[in-house]
Design an enzyme around this catalytic site. Structure first.
Site, PDB file in Angstrom:
ATOM      1  N   SER A  35       4.042  -9.650  -4.983  1.00  0.00           N
ATOM      2  CA  SER A  35       4.553  -8.405  -4.394  1.00  0.00           C
ATOM      3  C   SER A  35       6.003  -8.126  -4.713  1.00  0.00           C
ATOM      4  O   SER A  35       6.502  -7.033  -4.405  1.00  0.00           O
ATOM      5  CB  SER A  35       4.388  -8.450  -2.883  1.00  0.00           C
ATOM      6  OG  SER A  35       3.030  -8.633  -2.571  1.00  0.00           O
TER       7      SER A  35
ATOM      8  N   CYS B 255       2.344  -3.463   1.869  1.00  0.00           N
ATOM      9  CA  CYS B 255       0.938  -3.027   1.893  1.00  0.00           C
ATOM     10  C   CYS B 255       0.369  -3.049   0.461  1.00  0.00           C
ATOM     11  O   CYS B 255       0.933  -2.455  -0.445  1.00  0.00           O
ATOM     12  CB  CYS B 255       0.846  -1.609   2.459  1.00  0.00           C
ATOM     13  SG  CYS B 255      -0.815  -0.931   2.340  1.00  0.00           S
TER      14      CYS B 255
ATOM     15  N   HIS C 153      -3.198  -0.995   7.088  1.00  0.00           N
ATOM     16  CA  HIS C 153      -1.885  -0.620   7.616  1.00  0.00           C
ATOM     17  C   HIS C 153      -1.855   0.805   8.146  1.00  0.00           C
ATOM     18  O   HIS C 153      -0.844   1.243   8.682  1.00  0.00           O
ATOM     19  CB  HIS C 153      -0.831  -0.744   6.512  1.00  0.00           C
ATOM     20  CG  HIS C 153      -0.489  -2.147   6.145  1.00  0.00           C
ATOM     21  ND1 HIS C 153      -1.122  -2.835   5.137  1.00  0.00           N
ATOM     22  CD2 HIS C 153       0.429  -3.012   6.669  1.00  0.00           C
ATOM     23  CE1 HIS C 153      -0.615  -4.051   5.044  1.00  0.00           C
ATOM     24  NE2 HIS C 153       0.321  -4.188   5.967  1.00  0.00           N
TER      25      HIS C 153
END
Lengths: 382, 620
Positions: free
Chosen positions: B323, B379, B366
């Site tokens: 991420s 997310c 989310h």
């Protein structure tokens, strides 16, 4: 033809020894004697450290030649593919298991003894190709598939040695392999096409050279650009040769070589010592001896009655030729310095062993080669 | 009895061709014969006099290697002046007798003496052989006093490389070794047996600076090769010193922190100069142990060790960045004008493309998120959708702009390029078409994508400054303003959007990087967590229940102070579980140590004993 009982199989050890081509052995001994004398001279007139060992090594190798010569050719025929397979495996393993010697990974440590897989391959490639053409009916040698197989046999070891990197061996494999294919009767057209392809690709290759490769070529063309580096070898070697003149300065009188001006003087550059001390005449005699050996090998091949024997002999001759040609060309500045020894004259056991085993195989082929081997007696693999 | 396959026709063909080959060989040998005639007979007039003049021998002189210093001037690598004893057999007459006389002054074991004598027998008698090294000055004085009785013996000075920084700088300084392979194009001085060249780290990376230039002494020799007198010569030019950007004391603190993990690496960049302020990789090694006669056994153990201590993970460890590359996807989408600050994308826990389902790390989803919220909560579904919209080529272009998939030539030759995949790469590497699902994975730094900690630090520095920061391991003496780095071509508003989200990652509730909070009264920090999957099982099972080797890699990137960035950092903890839980606190501790030693104006107070707000969150 009724060679019958004289086919080389049942004449006994003495009979076989009698059949050995002794004139060729004598020529080889003369070459090695010149080598020993040169080694004696490089060491400032001393049998230590090189001359004595050189002579001893040669005598051991000579015994090996005779031992190999009396072993039945069928044994070598059977061993050809297995040895090729083992050599290939060893070549593939070098990057993994190889011992780093002099910076290049070329050796494999088999516990007690270290072997150089590319040296084994020099013999194995010749034997495998000879074995292949012994099996293949000669009418079929030019079929595309039958041409591709030997090309693969050559290309795989070439690729593996290039990776090491060992350019010298790769070149030798290519020359050896292609010349055996030619001798086996593969159509001219293939060679013409290959030559055309190489010539066509040349401008492309030249245009894509790395800077350091360009630089190497420049130094080769003009050694004065780098008098202490690569050009040094060539310049000093030329001075030593040129100062020798027609008859040389005399045995032990060469100043250039004695004074360490010539690097690698006892190995790759031994010819410049001979040229300085014995002059053009001395080198010409040496070249003539090599030529005589090649001529005798050709005669031996002519007299052999099966393809395996002929190609085995031709392979030995070709190896000698390539070594001599590249070495003298290098010493005289015709080709860049590549590190190829002068057969049986340069100091060093590895190349001598390979050359002499090859000669032994050629002798075995000659001794036993009077008998035709039937294609039908021979399976494709076993 | 006759083999039909070897009939006369076949033999005649062989004989014809053998004649052809033989003829070619004869022609080739004639060619070299002619060449010899040309050189030796025709060229004799030219080369003869040259040989007479060839009484000048050139002896190469090795240059002294430059030192390697840290930014505070501490010596990390230096040369010890040593003495050695050399024997020239040709001058000694009876080498064995001379050697035993030397043995009365210098201790040489009988085995070594035998070994030397055997070697002398094998090589040219004019070749000097080193018979003792590391000889004391008193012994040298004694030997020189007795020189008339010791023909062929001489004493020489040589240098031995010494390393002082220990394991904290082992990977960075590297070590020297023998010249194993001499290329024809190499500096001739490398031929000298005593020359050492850099094998890894700065020793190899700055080889051109520290090596120096060899000298040459011209000698006049007689016909037997004995030196008559020294002629002119050039002194060797010693190599220059190199001052590194790192600080050895800081490195100690950073490595100690890293060593709490099994395998981890961390890089901190000074974004004002591009200097590498700290870099460590664990397990580490001490160059002094490698350089000073390491035994073959220990060397093999070092090479074969399971955790590869010789590998500098900070520049040579390539990991799926996870991420941490979501900012790349975000900037690519913003630049393409596909989203703005207010656009929302809905996350219900999974994303479907071509019948293939991609899950968000948060099972329940989310909900509808803006870019800001999506980065803060990391997310996955948001970025799957974003990646789908923007496409792989735009993601790859932005990744390259930010320094991923590129070599930065920071001064360490072991630097690896990582991998930013795109359809052309896949075509070339696998000869296969790019799949839409691979774009989705690239959008969250999984799949083929690989990055080194150094590259991630560069990416963070470029986002923080908007400038094309180039990392360097050499201290910048004239550290100019940031403006010397050209601007990356991304709008300030877009960069600000991403920076604000990174600030929220650490400082907002619901941010995944809360553990990186430096503490009240300390500089603010902005960052991004990353957790890259190592095995399929990891998404199904709790990390702690998995064997160590299957746990996810934990990553964290950050810069501080958020308002006016000075340092950018990236860290990886192999199989550390989650980025927020493992890598974020590591980066926090490292940055506290870095700020503590940096210019006091940027840092608030002392560094130790700070505990971040605990929030061991897990994210994809």
């Amino acid at each position: 033809m009724s060679y019958g009982s004289a086919s080389g199989d049942d004449v006994g050890v003495l009979g076989k020894l009698w059949r050995v081509h002794w004139p060729a052995i004598i020529v080889v001994c003369l070459i090695a004697t010149i080598g020993t004398a040169a080694q004696y001279s490089v060491a400032d007139g001393s049998f230590q450290p090189w001359a004595e060992r050189h002579a001893l090594r040669f005598l051991v190798a000579l015994a090996l030649v005779l031992a190999i010569a009396i072993v039945n050719i069928d044994v070598w025929l059977k061993l050809a593919y297995p040895v090729y397979g083992v050599a290939l495996l060893m070549l593939a393993l070098v990057p993994l298991a190889g011992v780093e010697a002099l910076g290049a990974r070329r050796w494999i440590d088999l516990g007690a003894l270290t072997v150089q897989p590319s040296e084994v391959m020099k013999l194995a490639l010749v034997a495998a190709l000879a074995r292949y053409y012994q099996w293949l009916p000669p009418q079929l040698v030019s079929r595309p598939l039958n041409v591709l197989i030997p090309i693969a046999l050559i290309a795989v070891p070439v690729a593996l040695t290039l990776r090491q990197p060992d350019l010298g061996s790769a070149v030798l494999f290519t020359v050896l392999g292609l010349s055996l294919m030619f001798l086996a009767g593969v159509s001219f057209l293939y060679f013409a096409a290959a030559a055309a392809a190489v010539v066509g690709a040349l401008p492309f290759i030249l245009a894509n050279l790395h800077d350091y490769q360009r630089r190497r070529i420049e130094i080769f063309l003009d050694p004065n650009q780098d008098p202490l580096g690569a050009g040094y070898h060539i310049t000093q070697s030329k001075i030593a040769l040129g100062s020798g003149g027609v008859s040389g300065k005399g045995f032990l009188q060469g100043t250039q070589s004695q004074l360490d001006f010539v690097p690698e003087k006892h190995t790759d550059f031994i010819a410049s010592i001979i040229g300085e001390e014995w002059g053009f005449a001395g080198l010409l005699v040496l070249l003539a001896l090599y030529g005589l050996l090649l001529f005798m090998l050709v005669l031996m091949a002519w007299r052999s009655r099966n393809r395996f024997s002929r190609l085995l002999i031709a392979g030995s001759a070709m190896t000698f030729f390539v070594y001599v040609f590249i070495n003298i060309s290098m010493v005289t500045g015709l080709v860049p310095v590549v590190g190829v020894p002068l057969p049986l004259v340069s100091y060093g056991g590895t190349s001598m062993t390979t050359l002499m085993i090859g000669l032994g195989l050629a002798m075995s082929a000659y001794v036993h080669g009077q008998r035709p081997i039937r294609g039908s007696e021979l399976g494709p693999f076993l | 009895m006759l083999d039909r396959n070897d009939d006369d026709e076949i033999r005649r063909r062989f004989n014809r061709r053998a004649l052809l080959v033989g003829g070619t060989q004869a022609a080739a040998l004639s060619l070299v014969g002619w060449r010899l005639f040309d050189l030796q007979v025709l060229g004799h007039g030219r080369y003869g006099p040259l040989a007479e003049e060839n009484r000048i021998s050139v002896q190469l002189l090795a240059p002294k290697r430059g030192r390697i210093l840290d930014r505070a001037g501490r010596v990390l690598a230096d040369n010890d002046e040593m003495f050695r004893v050399v024997l020239v057999p040709a001058l000694a007459g009876d080498p064995a007798a001379v050697l035993s006389s030397v043995q009365r002054i210098v201790s040489i074991s009988t085995e070594d003496a035998d070994k030397h004598l055997r070697r002398m027998k094998r090589q040219s008698p004019n070749l000097p052989t080193v018979i003792a090294e590391g000889v004391s000055f008193e012994q040298v004085a004694q030997l020189n006093l007795l020189a008339p009785q010791l023909p062929g013996i001489r004493t020489e000075i040589y240098w031995r490389r010494r390393y002082y920084g220990g394991a904290p700088v082992g990977h960075i300084v590297g070590y020297v070794g023998n010249v194993e392979r001499f290329g024809v194009d190499d500096d001739a001085v490398l031929r000298l047996p005593e020359m050492r060249i850099g094998k890894s780290g700065a020793e190899a990376g700055f080889e051109g600076i520290v090596r120096g230039v060899g000298g040459a002494q011209r000698l006049e020799v007689d016909a037997r090769g004995r030196i008559i007198r020294n002629l002119d010569g050039t002194e060797p030019a010693p190599g220059r010193d190199v001052t590194l950007s790192i600080d050895q004391a800081l490195q100690q603190i950073v490595l100690a922190r890293l060593q709490r993990e099994r395998r981890a690496a961390c890089v901190v960049l000074d974004v004002t100069t591009g200097e590498i302020a700290a870099m460590a990789s664990t397990p580490a090694f001490d160059a002094a142990e490698v350089a000073e006669g390491i035994t073959e056994q220990s060397w093999q153990r070092l090479i074969a060790a399971e955790d590869h201590p010789l590998l500098n993970r900070a520049v040579a460890g390539q990991y799926p960045p996870g991420s941490t590359v979501k900012m790349v996807t975000a900037l690519a989408a913003l630049k393409a004008g596909l989203i703005d600050a207010k656009d929302r994308i809905s996350c219900d826990g999974a994303f479907t493309l071509a019948d293939q389902s991609y899950r968000c790390w948060k099972r329940g989803g989310h909900g509808r998120m803006t870019l800001h919220e999506a980065i803060r909560s990391s997310c996955d579904v948001y970025f799957f959708e974003l990646a789908r919209r923007v496409g792989i080529r735009a993601i790859a272009a932005t990744a390259h702009d930010l320094g991923l998939g590129e070599l930065h030539d920071c001064g360490l030759p072991d630097e690896k390029a990582g991998l930013v995949p795109d359809p052309d790469w896949k075509r070339g590497r696998w000869n296969a078409s790019w799949l839409a699902g691979e774009t989705i994975l690239a959008g969250i730094g999984q799949g083929y994508m690989l990055a080194t900690p150094l590259q991630l630090a560069v990416m963070t520095a470029r986002i923080a400054t908007g400038r094309r920061i180039k990392p360097t391991l050499e201290r910048r003496v004239h550290a100019g303003p940031r403006a010397e780095f050209s601007s990356i071509d991304y709008a300030d508003t877009h960069l600000e959007l991403v920076r604000a989200a990174m600030l929220a990652v650490v400082n907002d509730t619901g941010g995944t990087g809360a553990n990186a909070y430096l503490g009240p009264g300390r500089p603010s920090i902005a960052g991004k967590t990353g957790t890259s999957q190592v095995s399929r099982a990891s998404s199904e099972t709790a990390q702690s229940a998995l064997p160590w080797g299957q746990r996810d890699h934990a990553l964290f990137v950050a810069y501080t102070p958020a308002e006016n960035p000075r340092f950018a950092a990236a860290a990886i903890v192999e199989h550390g579980g989650s980025g927020g839980a493992t890598a974020a606190p590591l980066v926090r501790d490292v940055l506290l140590a870095v700020l503590d030693r940096a210019d006091p104006s940027v840092t608030g107070s002392a560094a130790d004993g700070v505990v971040g707000r605990g929030n061991p969150g897990r994210e994809g």
